[in-house]
Every structure is written in C-alpha cells, then in structure tokens.
Design a protein around this motif. Sequence first.
Motif, PDB file in Angstrom:
ATOM      1  N   VAL A 302       0.821  -1.207   0.000  1.00  0.00           N
ATOM      2  CA  VAL A 302       0.000   0.000   0.000  1.00  0.00           C
ATOM      3  C   VAL A 302       0.860   1.264   0.000  1.00  0.00           C
ATOM      4  O   VAL A 302       0.484   2.291  -0.582  1.00  0.00           O
ATOM      5  CB  VAL A 302      -0.980  -0.017   1.202  1.00  0.00           C
ATOM      6  CG1 VAL A 302      -0.239   0.120   2.519  1.00  0.00           C
ATOM      7  CG2 VAL A 302      -2.041   1.061   1.044  1.00  0.00           C
ATOM      8  N   PHE A 308      -2.129   6.826  -1.737  1.00  0.00           N
ATOM      9  CA  PHE A 308      -2.770   6.193  -0.583  1.00  0.00           C
ATOM     10  C   PHE A 308      -2.167   6.667   0.742  1.00  0.00           C
ATOM     11  O   PHE A 308      -2.812   6.584   1.786  1.00  0.00           O
ATOM     12  CB  PHE A 308      -2.615   4.674  -0.650  1.00  0.00           C
ATOM     13  CG  PHE A 308      -3.320   3.999  -1.800  1.00  0.00           C
ATOM     14  CD1 PHE A 308      -4.044   4.727  -2.731  1.00  0.00           C
ATOM     15  CD2 PHE A 308      -3.259   2.626  -1.945  1.00  0.00           C
ATOM     16  CE1 PHE A 308      -4.693   4.106  -3.792  1.00  0.00           C
ATOM     17  CE2 PHE A 308      -3.904   1.994  -2.991  1.00  0.00           C
ATOM     18  CZ  PHE A 308      -4.613   2.731  -3.925  1.00  0.00           C
ATOM     19  N   HIS A 322      -7.090  -2.676   3.254  1.00  0.00           N
ATOM     20  CA  HIS A 322      -7.649  -1.716   2.303  1.00  0.00           C
ATOM     21  C   HIS A 322      -8.327  -2.432   1.125  1.00  0.00           C
ATOM     22  O   HIS A 322      -8.249  -1.980  -0.014  1.00  0.00           O
ATOM     23  CB  HIS A 322      -6.562  -0.761   1.806  1.00  0.00           C
ATOM     24  CG  HIS A 322      -5.655  -0.282   2.895  1.00  0.00           C
ATOM     25  ND1 HIS A 322      -6.059   0.595   3.883  1.00  0.00           N
ATOM     26  CD2 HIS A 322      -4.353  -0.605   3.203  1.00  0.00           C
ATOM     27  CE1 HIS A 322      -5.059   0.811   4.730  1.00  0.00           C
ATOM     28  NE2 HIS A 322      -4.023   0.091   4.347  1.00  0.00           N
ATOM     29  N   VAL A 330      -8.794   4.509   2.774  1.00  0.00           N
ATOM     30  CA  VAL A 330      -8.365   4.430   1.374  1.00  0.00           C
ATOM     31  C   VAL A 330      -9.565   4.130   0.478  1.00  0.00           C
ATOM     32  O   VAL A 330      -9.765   4.770  -0.565  1.00  0.00           O
ATOM     33  CB  VAL A 330      -7.269   3.365   1.196  1.00  0.00           C
ATOM     34  CG1 VAL A 330      -6.955   3.166  -0.290  1.00  0.00           C
ATOM     35  CG2 VAL A 330      -6.002   3.761   1.944  1.00  0.00           C
ATOM     36  N   VAL A 331     -10.381   3.155   0.878  1.00  0.00           N
ATOM     37  CA  VAL A 331     -11.575   2.817   0.105  1.00  0.00           C
ATOM     38  C   VAL A 331     -12.525   4.013   0.054  1.00  0.00           C
ATOM     39  O   VAL A 331     -13.107   4.322  -1.004  1.00  0.00           O
ATOM     40  CB  VAL A 331     -12.282   1.587   0.708  1.00  0.00           C
ATOM     41  CG1 VAL A 331     -13.622   1.349   0.011  1.00  0.00           C
ATOM     42  CG2 VAL A 331     -11.398   0.352   0.583  1.00  0.00           C
ATOM     43  N   MET A 334     -11.315   6.482  -2.424  1.00  0.00           N
ATOM     44  CA  MET A 334     -11.621   6.032  -3.778  1.00  0.00           C
ATOM     45  C   MET A 334     -13.082   6.274  -4.119  1.00  0.00           C
ATOM     46  O   MET A 334     -13.417   6.770  -5.199  1.00  0.00           O
ATOM     47  CB  MET A 334     -11.264   4.546  -3.913  1.00  0.00           C
ATOM     48  CG  MET A 334     -11.478   3.967  -5.313  1.00  0.00           C
ATOM     49  SD  MET A 334     -13.140   3.283  -5.535  1.00  0.00           S
ATOM     50  CE  MET A 334     -13.082   1.905  -4.376  1.00  0.00           C
ATOM     51  N   VAL A 339      -9.110   9.327  -4.785  1.00  0.00           N
ATOM     52  CA  VAL A 339      -8.170   8.325  -5.289  1.00  0.00           C
ATOM     53  C   VAL A 339      -8.765   7.718  -6.553  1.00  0.00           C
ATOM     54  O   VAL A 339      -9.944   7.342  -6.577  1.00  0.00           O
ATOM     55  CB  VAL A 339      -7.907   7.231  -4.232  1.00  0.00           C
ATOM     56  CG1 VAL A 339      -7.235   6.015  -4.853  1.00  0.00           C
ATOM     57  CG2 VAL A 339      -7.057   7.784  -3.096  1.00  0.00           C
ATOM     58  N   GLU A 341     -10.030   5.295  -9.250  1.00  0.00           N
ATOM     59  CA  GLU A 341     -10.563   3.939  -9.081  1.00  0.00           C
ATOM     60  C   GLU A 341      -9.698   2.900  -9.792  1.00  0.00           C
ATOM     61  O   GLU A 341      -9.473   1.801  -9.269  1.00  0.00           O
ATOM     62  CB  GLU A 341     -11.996   3.861  -9.610  1.00  0.00           C
ATOM     63  CG  GLU A 341     -12.617   2.478  -9.413  1.00  0.00           C
ATOM     64  CD  GLU A 341     -14.069   2.417  -9.844  1.00  0.00           C
ATOM     65  OE1 GLU A 341     -14.660   1.312  -9.793  1.00  0.00           O
ATOM     66  OE2 GLU A 341     -14.620   3.472 -10.230  1.00  0.00           O
ATOM     67  N   ARG A 343      -6.510   3.007 -10.424  1.00  0.00           N
ATOM     68  CA  ARG A 343      -5.284   2.813  -9.643  1.00  0.00           C
ATOM     69  C   ARG A 343      -5.576   1.935  -8.430  1.00  0.00           C
ATOM     70  O   ARG A 343      -4.789   1.042  -8.068  1.00  0.00           O
ATOM     71  CB  ARG A 343      -4.740   4.167  -9.181  1.00  0.00           C
ATOM     72  CG  ARG A 343      -4.024   4.955 -10.262  1.00  0.00           C
ATOM     73  CD  ARG A 343      -2.573   4.585 -10.354  1.00  0.00           C
ATOM     74  NE  ARG A 343      -1.826   4.997  -9.147  1.00  0.00           N
ATOM     75  CZ  ARG A 343      -0.581   4.631  -8.905  1.00  0.00           C
ATOM     76  NH1 ARG A 343       0.074   3.856  -9.732  1.00  0.00           N
ATOM     77  NH2 ARG A 343       0.031   5.042  -7.792  1.00  0.00           N
ATOM     78  N   TYR A 344      -6.724   2.160  -7.780  1.00  0.00           N
ATOM     79  CA  TYR A 344      -7.091   1.326  -6.645  1.00  0.00           C
ATOM     80  C   TYR A 344      -7.273  -0.123  -7.092  1.00  0.00           C
ATOM     81  O   TYR A 344      -6.842  -1.052  -6.401  1.00  0.00           O
ATOM     82  CB  TYR A 344      -8.369   1.841  -5.997  1.00  0.00           C
ATOM     83  CG  TYR A 344      -8.864   0.934  -4.889  1.00  0.00           C
ATOM     84  CD1 TYR A 344      -8.246   0.921  -3.642  1.00  0.00           C
ATOM     85  CD2 TYR A 344      -9.929   0.056  -5.114  1.00  0.00           C
ATOM     86  CE1 TYR A 344      -8.669   0.069  -2.634  1.00  0.00           C
ATOM     87  CE2 TYR A 344     -10.365  -0.797  -4.109  1.00  0.00           C
ATOM     88  CZ  TYR A 344      -9.729  -0.792  -2.884  1.00  0.00           C
ATOM     89  OH  TYR A 344     -10.150  -1.649  -1.898  1.00  0.00           O
ATOM     90  N   ARG A 345      -7.905  -0.346  -8.248  1.00  0.00           N
ATOM     91  CA  ARG A 345      -8.077  -1.707  -8.756  1.00  0.00           C
ATOM     92  C   ARG A 345      -6.730  -2.364  -9.041  1.00  0.00           C
ATOM     93  O   ARG A 345      -6.567  -3.572  -8.840  1.00  0.00           O
ATOM     94  CB  ARG A 345      -8.935  -1.706 -10.024  1.00  0.00           C
ATOM     95  CG  ARG A 345     -10.353  -1.178  -9.829  1.00  0.00           C
ATOM     96  CD  ARG A 345     -11.116  -1.963  -8.806  1.00  0.00           C
ATOM     97  NE  ARG A 345     -12.399  -1.341  -8.459  1.00  0.00           N
ATOM     98  CZ  ARG A 345     -13.101  -1.638  -7.387  1.00  0.00           C
ATOM     99  NH1 ARG A 345     -12.661  -2.539  -6.517  1.00  0.00           N
ATOM    100  NH2 ARG A 345     -14.238  -1.029  -7.148  1.00  0.00           N
ATOM    101  N   TYR A 347      -4.032  -1.831  -7.337  1.00  0.00           N
ATOM    102  CA  TYR A 347      -3.555  -2.237  -6.003  1.00  0.00           C
ATOM    103  C   TYR A 347      -4.199  -3.555  -5.569  1.00  0.00           C
ATOM    104  O   TYR A 347      -3.504  -4.465  -5.102  1.00  0.00           O
ATOM    105  CB  TYR A 347      -3.871  -1.146  -4.983  1.00  0.00           C
ATOM    106  CG  TYR A 347      -3.778  -1.622  -3.552  1.00  0.00           C
ATOM    107  CD1 TYR A 347      -2.547  -1.820  -2.936  1.00  0.00           C
ATOM    108  CD2 TYR A 347      -4.944  -1.906  -2.817  1.00  0.00           C
ATOM    109  CE1 TYR A 347      -2.469  -2.285  -1.634  1.00  0.00           C
ATOM    110  CE2 TYR A 347      -4.868  -2.364  -1.509  1.00  0.00           C
ATOM    111  CZ  TYR A 347      -3.625  -2.560  -0.920  1.00  0.00           C
ATOM    112  OH  TYR A 347      -3.545  -3.026   0.366  1.00  0.00           O
TER     113      TYR A 347
END
Length: 356
Positions: A302, A308, A322, A330-331, A334, A339, A341, A343-345, A347
């Motif tokens: 993370v 993040f 997360h 963090v969620v 997003m 943040v 989405e 980029r979060y996916r 991760y």
Amino acid sequence: MFLILLGGKKALIDDLAILTGVVLNGAHGIYDVHTNNGVLRCTLRGKLKKAFAQAQSAKALSKARPRYDKLISSASRLERIEKRDSSVVALPTRLSVGDYVKLRRLDGSTGLIEEILPRQSVLSRKDAGSTAKKTIQQTLLANLDQVVVVLAIAQPQPHFGFLDRYLAICEFAQLSVFICLNKADLVYEPYVAEAAELYQKLGYGVLWTSVQTNQGIEDLRVLLNDHTTLFTGPSGVGKSSLVNALEPEMALRTNMISEATGKGRHTTTGSQLYPLSSGGWLADSAGIRGLAAWDIPAEELVQCFVEFRPYLDECAYADCAHIDEEDCAVVQAMQDGVVDEQRYRSYVRMYTGEER
C-alpha cells in the motif's frame, strides 16, 4: 596477489592483473564485462560458481511462504527494514547485468571473474517461469538509479495496469521512475491524456516522444545523461526506435563488443547495458508481456501507491488491508473520487496476486 612483510606479518598488495568492470550482458555462465582496458568475455571463478549454487540450494530448502506467497518475502520484516535502510544491498546470489566485479585478465579478450562487489540498488521481478510451488527471481538490472517505462499511446494501446505494477515495484526499490509516452504523432484516445495528467499529479515525470517528428527526443536524452537507466516496457511500443534516435551509434557499439570478444554475441536473457556517448549507461530490456512483483510484502504494498499514503493512519483497523474492511480511509477516498478507481483496482490485483 603478492605478499610482503609488514611488522613481521604478511599483507596483500594489489595485483595489477586484477581489473574492475561492469557486466554488460550474460547468458549460460558467460559474461561480457566493460573495463578501462576494453570489453572482456569472462567466466566465473570456481569458488563463485560454488557459492552461487549453495545460495540457490539454501533458498530452495527455505520454509514455505506464508499467506500471499506471491507478494511476501521469506525474509523477516525486521531483516527487510534493515535491508531497506541500508545504503548498500547485500551480495547477490547470482550475477546480473549492471553488477560491478573484480576480474583477472587472462589474455586480450577474456577474463575470469574473481569477486562480485556489493550492489547499491537492484530492480527485480517475478520470472515468467515461476509456478505456485516455485517463485523465480529475475533481476532486470543492478546498480541503476532510475527507470524509464515506455508505453505507446496507440498501436498498441497503452496498458496502464502494467504501468501501475512497474511504478509500485520502483517505489518499493526506492528508484526514480519516469513515464515515456511514445508514438506521440499518432491519434490516441482521450483516456490516454487523462491518464498522463493523473500520473503527473502523482509526481511522476511524463514525456511525450516521437521518432517521426523528433518530439521529446532531446528531453529524453538529457534525462539519461550521467545516469544508469533501465529502459523498459511492453513489446511493440518503439523502444528500439527510441534508442536508435537517442544513440545512433548504439548498433555499432554492440558490434564492437562482439569484435572485442572475438566470438560474436551469445544469446542473452533480460537486459543489456550500453555506455552512452553523452555519459551514463542505458539498459535496454527485452519486451515484457507480463510483470509480476517479486518481493513486495503485502503489508508494504500500500505504501507503493503514493496517493494512498495520506489516508493510511485514518483507517479504523491498524492492520487494514484496504480491500473490504469497514471504515477503510483508502476505500472511502476512492469512493469519494479523491483516489483514482483504476489505480485502486491495480492495487487490489497486486495484493491478491492477480497481476497479469
């Protein structure tokens, strides 16, 4: 080495036959090494071969990895922290492009590698030949100080999930990384410019280049000056054309290495290192279809996503992954659109091992 007596004790003095060099390429136990006396084709001294074999055997017999075995190193967290805080990485268990070595010159074109010097940095990935039972490390380059990831804006379409994995790996290795968007003369989809703006906001340098119009070529040349750079990216994005535009004599230099060793170029795997005429070194890696993290512990992944970091102390649980925990900051960031989405996916895919 020669021995002399100092105060009744034996002491070593330097042997003039011993040279220092950097590994340009290598395969099957044969390495081309650049020295001040030219390029020599070298093999490993017997004791080094034995040491490498013993190190590999020890790794094979190590205990099974814990949960998230695709991400977690077998080293303890304390050992990893000590390693990352150290300015010098431990001696390698195998020789790689970019390693500095001590070697004994045997004749005008060959040598024997006597010693591997400690690495200042290294960038590795999980080899494509890895399986669920056996994870194989592939070192892309040793002793580098920056990475340039090349993507085409079209033909082929850019894969930003691939880029996110590379950025995370470079963040963990504490290396500067730049994004080169090549083939800028082509028509591209609007999401490409949106992604470029996003990465710039995250603090990554973005260069738009084209060998057809010469756009960005001089900026890229300046970026490479006096650095040891890994130049990498998927197949078909135009890395070779960029290298030729940056360094027109690169092919000639490669042929000169072959002539110096007298045996022609042998088949290589991974990267090859070239001296730049303006100063510095460039490693042009083979086209990479897939990229998997080698050694990033799940609990540290993370931190490798820079956006993040401001939210990590705001989660309800100290050990928050997360992913699907309640009250994860963090969620929430997003979901609020702070943040990105995608980029979060990226991760989540890395965390769960769905990396390809």
